[in-house]
Design a protein around this motif. Structure first.
Motif, PDB file in Angstrom:
ATOM      1  N   GLY A   1      -7.492  42.408  83.731  1.00 43.21           N
ATOM      2  CA  GLY A   1      -7.080  43.719  83.261  1.00 43.21           C
ATOM      3  C   GLY A   1      -7.093  43.945  81.766  1.00 43.21           C
ATOM      4  O   GLY A   1      -6.649  44.989  81.289  1.00 43.21           O
ATOM      5  N   GLU A   2      -7.599  42.989  81.008  1.00 42.02           N
ATOM      6  CA  GLU A   2      -7.537  43.083  79.553  1.00 42.02           C
ATOM      7  C   GLU A   2      -8.797  43.666  78.939  1.00 42.02           C
ATOM      8  O   GLU A   2      -8.773  44.121  77.793  1.00 42.02           O
ATOM      9  N   ASP A   3      -9.896  43.633  79.676  1.00 44.37           N
ATOM     10  CA  ASP A   3     -11.187  44.041  79.136  1.00 44.37           C
ATOM     11  C   ASP A   3     -11.961  44.805  80.189  1.00 44.37           C
ATOM     12  O   ASP A   3     -11.699  44.687  81.386  1.00 44.37           O
ATOM     13  N   GLU A   4     -12.968  45.551  79.738  1.00 40.30           N
ATOM     14  CA  GLU A   4     -13.816  46.345  80.631  1.00 40.30           C
ATOM     15  C   GLU A   4     -15.062  45.589  81.075  1.00 40.30           C
ATOM     16  O   GLU A   4     -15.750  46.035  81.983  1.00 40.30           O
ATOM     17  N   THR A   5     -15.356  44.451  80.413  1.00 37.85           N
ATOM     18  CA  THR A   5     -16.578  43.704  80.722  1.00 37.85           C
ATOM     19  C   THR A   5     -16.296  42.207  80.692  1.00 37.85           C
ATOM     20  O   THR A   5     -15.322  41.752  80.070  1.00 37.85           O
ATOM     21  N   LEU A   6     -17.167  41.445  81.337  1.00 36.68           N
ATOM     22  CA  LEU A   6     -17.089  39.988  81.286  1.00 36.68           C
ATOM     23  C   LEU A   6     -17.243  39.512  79.845  1.00 36.68           C
ATOM     24  O   LEU A   6     -16.519  38.616  79.400  1.00 36.68           O
ATOM     25  N   GLU A   7     -18.157  40.139  79.089  1.00 40.33           N
ATOM     26  CA  GLU A   7     -18.388  39.737  77.697  1.00 40.33           C
ATOM     27  C   GLU A   7     -17.139  39.958  76.843  1.00 40.33           C
ATOM     28  O   GLU A   7     -16.814  39.142  75.981  1.00 40.33           O
ATOM     29  N   GLY A   8     -16.440  41.052  77.084  1.00 38.94           N
ATOM     30  CA  GLY A   8     -15.187  41.316  76.364  1.00 38.94           C
ATOM     31  C   GLY A   8     -14.127  40.281  76.702  1.00 38.94           C
ATOM     32  O   GLY A   8     -13.422  39.783  75.825  1.00 38.94           O
ATOM     33  N   TRP A   9     -14.043  39.936  77.992  1.00 34.63           N
ATOM     34  CA  TRP A   9     -13.104  38.897  78.422  1.00 34.63           C
ATOM     35  C   TRP A   9     -13.437  37.576  77.737  1.00 34.63           C
ATOM     36  O   TRP A   9     -12.549  36.891  77.229  1.00 34.63           O
ATOM     37  N   GLN A  10     -14.722  37.223  77.731  1.00 35.84           N
ATOM     38  CA  GLN A  10     -15.138  35.955  77.124  1.00 35.84           C
ATOM     39  C   GLN A  10     -14.775  35.913  75.644  1.00 35.84           C
ATOM     40  O   GLN A  10     -14.233  34.906  75.167  1.00 35.84           O
ATOM     41  N   ALA A  11     -15.033  36.978  74.916  1.00 32.24           N
ATOM     42  CA  ALA A  11     -14.733  37.011  73.475  1.00 32.24           C
ATOM     43  C   ALA A  11     -13.234  36.871  73.232  1.00 32.24           C
ATOM     44  O   ALA A  11     -12.794  36.072  72.385  1.00 32.24           O
TER      45      ALA A  11
ATOM     46  N   ALA B   1     -11.279  33.429  71.592  1.00 33.10           N
ATOM     47  CA  ALA B   1     -10.347  33.512  70.455  1.00 33.10           C
ATOM     48  C   ALA B   1      -8.987  32.947  70.832  1.00 33.10           C
ATOM     49  O   ALA B   1      -8.393  32.160  70.075  1.00 33.10           O
ATOM     50  N   PHE B   2      -8.480  33.312  72.011  1.00 37.07           N
ATOM     51  CA  PHE B   2      -7.169  32.830  72.459  1.00 37.07           C
ATOM     52  C   PHE B   2      -7.151  31.305  72.561  1.00 37.07           C
ATOM     53  O   PHE B   2      -6.270  30.640  72.010  1.00 37.07           O
ATOM     54  N   PHE B   3      -8.120  30.750  73.277  1.00 41.48           N
ATOM     55  CA  PHE B   3      -8.140  29.292  73.444  1.00 41.48           C
ATOM     56  C   PHE B   3      -8.430  28.597  72.111  1.00 41.48           C
ATOM     57  O   PHE B   3      -7.914  27.508  71.857  1.00 41.48           O
ATOM     58  N   GLY B   4      -9.225  29.223  71.267  1.00 39.79           N
ATOM     59  CA  GLY B   4      -9.481  28.678  69.931  1.00 39.79           C
ATOM     60  C   GLY B   4      -8.192  28.537  69.123  1.00 39.79           C
ATOM     61  O   GLY B   4      -8.019  27.574  68.378  1.00 39.79           O
TER      62      GLY B   4
ATOM     63  N   ASN C   1      -5.292  28.064  70.457  1.00 38.80           N
ATOM     64  CA  ASN C   1      -4.328  27.281  71.237  1.00 38.80           C
ATOM     65  C   ASN C   1      -4.916  25.983  71.758  1.00 38.80           C
ATOM     66  O   ASN C   1      -4.897  25.719  72.951  1.00 38.80           O
ATOM     67  N   GLY C   2      -5.459  25.173  70.875  1.00 37.68           N
ATOM     68  CA  GLY C   2      -5.916  23.853  71.276  1.00 37.68           C
ATOM     69  C   GLY C   2      -7.413  23.668  71.331  1.00 37.68           C
ATOM     70  O   GLY C   2      -7.884  22.569  71.576  1.00 37.68           O
ATOM     71  N   GLY C   3      -8.168  24.747  71.156  1.00 35.11           N
ATOM     72  CA  GLY C   3      -9.615  24.624  71.122  1.00 35.11           C
ATOM     73  C   GLY C   3     -10.295  25.213  72.327  1.00 35.11           C
ATOM     74  O   GLY C   3      -9.737  25.263  73.420  1.00 35.11           O
ATOM     75  N   TRP C   4     -11.508  25.700  72.102  1.00 29.64           N
ATOM     76  CA  TRP C   4     -12.314  26.314  73.143  1.00 29.64           C
ATOM     77  C   TRP C   4     -13.612  25.550  73.315  1.00 29.64           C
ATOM     78  O   TRP C   4     -14.204  25.092  72.344  1.00 29.64           O
ATOM     79  N   GLN C   5     -14.041  25.398  74.567  1.00 32.00           N
ATOM     80  CA  GLN C   5     -15.351  24.857  74.914  1.00 32.00           C
ATOM     81  C   GLN C   5     -15.858  25.634  76.119  1.00 32.00           C
ATOM     82  O   GLN C   5     -15.062  26.013  76.987  1.00 32.00           O
ATOM     83  N   SER C   6     -17.149  25.848  76.188  1.00 32.20           N
ATOM     84  CA  SER C   6     -17.690  26.647  77.296  1.00 32.20           C
ATOM     85  C   SER C   6     -17.458  25.977  78.652  1.00 32.20           C
ATOM     86  O   SER C   6     -17.368  26.658  79.669  1.00 32.20           O
ATOM     87  N   ASP C   7     -17.337  24.645  78.645  1.00 32.64           N
ATOM     88  CA  ASP C   7     -17.132  23.955  79.919  1.00 32.64           C
ATOM     89  C   ASP C   7     -15.678  23.520  80.136  1.00 32.64           C
ATOM     90  O   ASP C   7     -15.397  22.741  81.044  1.00 32.64           O
ATOM     91  N   MET C   8     -14.752  24.067  79.330  1.00 26.23           N
ATOM     92  CA  MET C   8     -13.346  23.708  79.515  1.00 26.23           C
ATOM     93  C   MET C   8     -12.863  24.230  80.873  1.00 26.23           C
ATOM     94  O   MET C   8     -13.309  25.267  81.353  1.00 26.23           O
ATOM     95  N   GLU C   9     -11.976  23.461  81.492  1.00 19.58           N
ATOM     96  CA  GLU C   9     -11.470  23.850  82.802  1.00 19.58           C
ATOM     97  C   GLU C   9     -10.260  24.768  82.650  1.00 19.58           C
ATOM     98  O   GLU C   9      -9.370  24.526  81.833  1.00 19.58           O
ATOM     99  N   LEU C  10     -10.257  25.821  83.471  1.00 17.10           N
ATOM    100  CA  LEU C  10      -9.182  26.803  83.463  1.00 17.10           C
ATOM    101  C   LEU C  10      -8.479  26.823  84.815  1.00 17.10           C
ATOM    102  O   LEU C  10      -9.121  26.670  85.859  1.00 17.10           O
ATOM    103  N   VAL C  11      -7.186  27.044  84.782  1.00 21.77           N
ATOM    104  CA  VAL C  11      -6.412  27.321  85.982  1.00 21.77           C
ATOM    105  C   VAL C  11      -6.434  28.840  86.128  1.00 21.77           C
ATOM    106  O   VAL C  11      -5.883  29.555  85.287  1.00 21.77           O
TER     107      VAL C  11
END
Length: 142
Positions: A98-108, A112-115, A117-127
């Motif tokens: 519910g935060e964004d209108e597109t997948l690309e917006g969600w990804q961006a 930033a959020f994960f960056g 809070n501990g770092g971001w990687q494209s293959d990081m695992e999410l709950v």
């Protein structure tokens, strides 16, 4: 009169408490989206659950979302849970947040959020959690 944390926990004794986001403004925005029915999913870095920073969601459990100041805001019930890599999150899940209108917006936004809070990687695992709102403590009960 606001519900105290003690009162909320007595109503939902199995509940864990958590805050959406990583700052007051984001927390308030995300709580508003839940209240409006736009936010029905959320995700967090698996590493935060493994190291004990976050409590792992459980399907069927009701948890208490707190305002940034620690006041109970609402109760959600986990309805679906999966672990997937950041790069595998699809449009359906991203838009359910519910935060964004597109997948690309969600990804961006989440990069930033994960960056922050501990770092971001494209293959990081999410709950990845889907939920429904059970109770809004801001609304008077009848």
């Amino acid at each position: 009169m606001p519900v105290t944390l003690e009162e909320a926990k007595s109503r939902y004794p199995e509940a864990k408490t958590f805050k959406f986001g990583d700052n007051r403004a984001l927390c308030g925005r995300l709580l508003s989206l839940v209240r409006l029915g736009k936010k029905k999913a959320t995700c967090g870095a698996l590493r935060d659950f493994k190291n004990g920073t976050e409590s792992m969601p459980v399907i069927g459990r009701r948890d208490i979302a707190l305002d940034w100041d620690g006041t109970p805001a609402l109760v959600i019930e986990t309805t679906e849970l999966s672990i997937r890599r950041f790069c595998d999150v699809d449009t359906d899940f991203a838009l359910a947040e519910g935060e964004d209108e597109t997948l690309e917006g969600w990804q961006a936004g989440h990069r930033a959020f994960f960056g922050r809070n501990g770092g971001w990687q494209s293959d990081m695992e999410l709950v990845c959690e889907r939920f429904c709102m059970i109770e809004d403590f801001a609304k008077p009960s009848h």
